[in-house]
Design a protein around this motif. Structure first.
Motif, PDB file in Angstrom:
ATOM      1  N   MET A  93      11.410   7.402  -0.474  1.00  0.00           N
ATOM      2  CA  MET A  93      10.973   8.273   0.607  1.00  0.00           C
ATOM      3  C   MET A  93      11.776   9.576   0.663  1.00  0.00           C
ATOM      4  N   ASP A  94      12.908   9.636  -0.044  1.00  0.00           N
ATOM      5  CA  ASP A  94      13.721  10.853  -0.072  1.00  0.00           C
ATOM      6  C   ASP A  94      13.300  11.802  -1.193  1.00  0.00           C
ATOM      7  N   SER A  95      12.399  11.345  -2.069  1.00  0.00           N
ATOM      8  CA  SER A  95      11.984  12.178  -3.210  1.00  0.00           C
ATOM      9  C   SER A  95      10.466  12.206  -3.337  1.00  0.00           C
ATOM     10  N   LEU A  96       9.782  12.326  -2.210  1.00  0.00           N
ATOM     11  CA  LEU A  96       8.326  12.275  -2.230  1.00  0.00           C
ATOM     12  C   LEU A  96       7.716  13.435  -2.999  1.00  0.00           C
ATOM     13  N   THR A  97       8.390  14.593  -2.974  1.00  0.00           N
ATOM     14  CA  THR A  97       7.831  15.757  -3.665  1.00  0.00           C
ATOM     15  C   THR A  97       7.867  15.589  -5.177  1.00  0.00           C
ATOM     16  N   ASP A  98       8.657  14.630  -5.674  1.00  0.00           N
ATOM     17  CA  ASP A  98       8.725  14.385  -7.110  1.00  0.00           C
ATOM     18  C   ASP A  98       7.680  13.385  -7.576  1.00  0.00           C
ATOM     19  N   LEU A  99       6.942  12.809  -6.626  1.00  0.00           N
ATOM     20  CA  LEU A  99       5.985  11.761  -6.959  1.00  0.00           C
ATOM     21  C   LEU A  99       4.674  12.365  -7.435  1.00  0.00           C
ATOM     22  N   ASP A 100       4.116  11.774  -8.489  1.00  0.00           N
ATOM     23  CA  ASP A 100       2.819  12.207  -8.993  1.00  0.00           C
ATOM     24  C   ASP A 100       1.782  12.109  -7.867  1.00  0.00           C
ATOM     25  N   PRO A 101       0.947  13.146  -7.679  1.00  0.00           N
ATOM     26  CA  PRO A 101      -0.021  13.139  -6.573  1.00  0.00           C
ATOM     27  C   PRO A 101      -0.904  11.904  -6.537  1.00  0.00           C
ATOM     28  N   ALA A 102      -1.350  11.462  -7.706  1.00  0.00           N
ATOM     29  CA  ALA A 102      -2.213  10.271  -7.735  1.00  0.00           C
ATOM     30  C   ALA A 102      -1.459   9.039  -7.235  1.00  0.00           C
ATOM     31  N   LYS A 103      -0.197   8.908  -7.640  1.00  0.00           N
ATOM     32  CA  LYS A 103       0.604   7.768  -7.193  1.00  0.00           C
ATOM     33  C   LYS A 103       0.932   7.881  -5.711  1.00  0.00           C
ATOM     34  N   LEU A 104       1.130   9.112  -5.246  1.00  0.00           N
ATOM     35  CA  LEU A 104       1.398   9.315  -3.826  1.00  0.00           C
ATOM     36  C   LEU A 104       0.192   8.899  -2.992  1.00  0.00           C
ATOM     37  N   ASN A 105      -0.997   9.281  -3.421  1.00  0.00           N
ATOM     38  CA  ASN A 105      -2.211   8.895  -2.695  1.00  0.00           C
ATOM     39  C   ASN A 105      -2.417   7.382  -2.724  1.00  0.00           C
ATOM     40  N   GLU A 106      -2.074   6.759  -3.848  1.00  0.00           N
ATOM     41  CA  GLU A 106      -2.186   5.298  -3.952  1.00  0.00           C
ATOM     42  C   GLU A 106      -1.213   4.620  -2.991  1.00  0.00           C
ATOM     43  N   ALA A 107       0.012   5.164  -2.917  1.00  0.00           N
ATOM     44  CA  ALA A 107       1.013   4.602  -2.007  1.00  0.00           C
ATOM     45  C   ALA A 107       0.570   4.760  -0.556  1.00  0.00           C
ATOM     46  N   ILE A 108      -0.056   5.893  -0.224  1.00  0.00           N
ATOM     47  CA  ILE A 108      -0.550   6.116   1.133  1.00  0.00           C
ATOM     48  C   ILE A 108      -1.616   5.079   1.478  1.00  0.00           C
ATOM     49  N   ALA A 109      -2.558   4.854   0.567  1.00  0.00           N
ATOM     50  CA  ALA A 109      -3.640   3.894   0.820  1.00  0.00           C
ATOM     51  C   ALA A 109      -3.089   2.487   1.007  1.00  0.00           C
ATOM     52  N   THR A 110      -2.102   2.112   0.191  1.00  0.00           N
ATOM     53  CA  THR A 110      -1.514   0.773   0.300  1.00  0.00           C
ATOM     54  C   THR A 110      -0.795   0.595   1.626  1.00  0.00           C
ATOM     55  N   ALA A 111      -0.017   1.602   2.026  1.00  0.00           N
ATOM     56  CA  ALA A 111       0.702   1.530   3.297  1.00  0.00           C
ATOM     57  C   ALA A 111      -0.264   1.462   4.475  1.00  0.00           C
ATOM     58  N   GLU A 112      -1.358   2.201   4.406  1.00  0.00           N
ATOM     59  CA  GLU A 112      -2.360   2.159   5.476  1.00  0.00           C
ATOM     60  C   GLU A 112      -2.970   0.764   5.589  1.00  0.00           C
ATOM     61  N   GLN A 113      -3.209   0.119   4.447  1.00  0.00           N
ATOM     62  CA  GLN A 113      -3.770  -1.235   4.461  1.00  0.00           C
ATOM     63  C   GLN A 113      -2.808  -2.227   5.097  1.00  0.00           C
ATOM     64  N   TRP A 114      -1.517  -2.127   4.750  1.00  0.00           N
ATOM     65  CA  TRP A 114      -0.530  -3.044   5.329  1.00  0.00           C
ATOM     66  C   TRP A 114      -0.399  -2.822   6.832  1.00  0.00           C
ATOM     67  N   ALA A 115      -0.411  -1.561   7.263  1.00  0.00           N
ATOM     68  CA  ALA A 115      -0.307  -1.265   8.687  1.00  0.00           C
ATOM     69  C   ALA A 115      -1.488  -1.871   9.449  1.00  0.00           C
ATOM     70  N   ALA A 116      -2.691  -1.723   8.891  1.00  0.00           N
ATOM     71  CA  ALA A 116      -3.888  -2.265   9.538  1.00  0.00           C
ATOM     72  C   ALA A 116      -3.856  -3.791   9.568  1.00  0.00           C
ATOM     73  N   ARG A 117      -3.428  -4.400   8.465  1.00  0.00           N
ATOM     74  CA  ARG A 117      -3.377  -5.861   8.405  1.00  0.00           C
ATOM     75  C   ARG A 117      -2.347  -6.426   9.376  1.00  0.00           C
ATOM     76  N   ALA A 118      -1.189  -5.766   9.477  1.00  0.00           N
ATOM     77  CA  ALA A 118      -0.152  -6.237  10.397  1.00  0.00           C
ATOM     78  C   ALA A 118      -0.619  -6.117  11.846  1.00  0.00           C
ATOM     79  N   THR A 119      -1.288  -5.026  12.167  1.00  0.00           N
ATOM     80  CA  THR A 119      -1.822  -4.832  13.517  1.00  0.00           C
ATOM     81  C   THR A 119      -2.847  -5.904  13.854  1.00  0.00           C
TER      82      THR A 119
END
Length: 266
Positions: A93-119
């Motif tokens: 999370m301290d080096s997000l600007t170094d992350l490949d855009p495609a991988k960043l979008n994938e990480a966002i989608a995964t985190a959104e899924q976990w947040a929804a499932r936990a809720t």
């Protein structure tokens, strides 16, 4: 011979195989953090008050509150285990600007899924144990269960917000850099661009330089990733490589600085 018909309800093979199951023993076994094993048996009460188990009253048997609470807490444990052992790629999370855009979008989608499932898991736990079974302990001594699910949802939502902000900054920075890079490559057709700024594979100005760790050379991220999908050797040395990459922040800063200076001189 004679025959007769009956309008009786169809038989339930599950019910017929357990003609007398009460009190219903529910066995539990677990291990504590010190490695010791434990077990216990809870006798679920007879909701039929001694009446025979039949197809028509079978639902009452399997709605016993003690069993339902046990199943709800078991689902909580399984969810927590799945979350803790999930094999998704770790995101710095301290080096997000170094992350490949495609991988960043994938990480966002995964985190959104976990947040929804936990809720959703928290809502289902509160409904099953608190509302249906009438157990108020989830707001007192057992509050850690819904609180854990809320913490997972909050953590993932926080990460989603940070990653989306980083993605937006990356788009803005990319647009600014492209304009500056065009100035750097203009005039003499890019002849004055230092060779170290050019990707050895594409021979173009690097936007996102990364180091191939075991050969020490820098490449455009997309170019070297495409190369490594087809080959297991270094583009520069032709020697075998393990393919590990690391962002070259210092080179990226030098390129950006040179591009900005070139743009300011136009």
């Amino acid at each position: 011979s004679s025959s007769s018909s009956s309008s009786s309800a169809p038989s339930n093979p599950i019910v017929e195989s357990f003609p007398d199951i009460f009190p219903l023993p529910v066995h539990f076994s677990w291990s504590t953090i010190d490695g010791s094993s434990h077990s216990a048996t809870v006798l679920a009460p007879d909701p039929l008050n001694g009446s025979p188990l039949t197809s028509s009253n079978a639902n009452a048997v399997f709605s016993d509150y003690a069993v339902r609470k046990a199943l709800a807490l078991t689902r909580f444990v399984f969810f927590q285990e799945e979350y803790m052992t999930s094999d998704r790629d770790e995101v710095d999370m301290d080096s997000l600007t170094d992350l490949d855009p495609a991988k960043l979008n994938e990480a966002i989608a995964t985190a959104e899924q976990w947040a929804a499932r936990a809720t959703q898991a928290r809502a289902e736990l509160m409904e099953e144990v608190g509302n249906i079974c009438g157990d108020g302990s989830l707001t007192t001594n057992n509050q850690i269960f819904p609180d854990t699910l809320q913490q997972i949802a909050d953590l993932e939502a926080k990460d989603v917000a940070a990653m989306k902000a980083a993605a937006e900054r990356a788009v803005a920075n990319s647009s600014e850099f492209e304009a500056a890079a065009a100035a750097l490559q203009g005039g003499d057709g890019g002849a004055s661009i230092p060779n170290d700024f050019l990707c050895p594979i594409t021979r173009e100005l690097m936007r996102d330089p990364v180091i191939l760790m075991d050969d020490g050379f820098s490449y455009e991220r997309a170019a070297i990733e495409d190369w490594l999908k087809l080959k297991s050797t270094s583009p520069k040395t032709n020697k075998p490589t393990n393919g590990k990459l690391a962002p070259n922040r210092s080179l990226r800063a030098l390129i950006a600085d040179a591009a900005t200076r070139a743009a300011s001189q136009e």
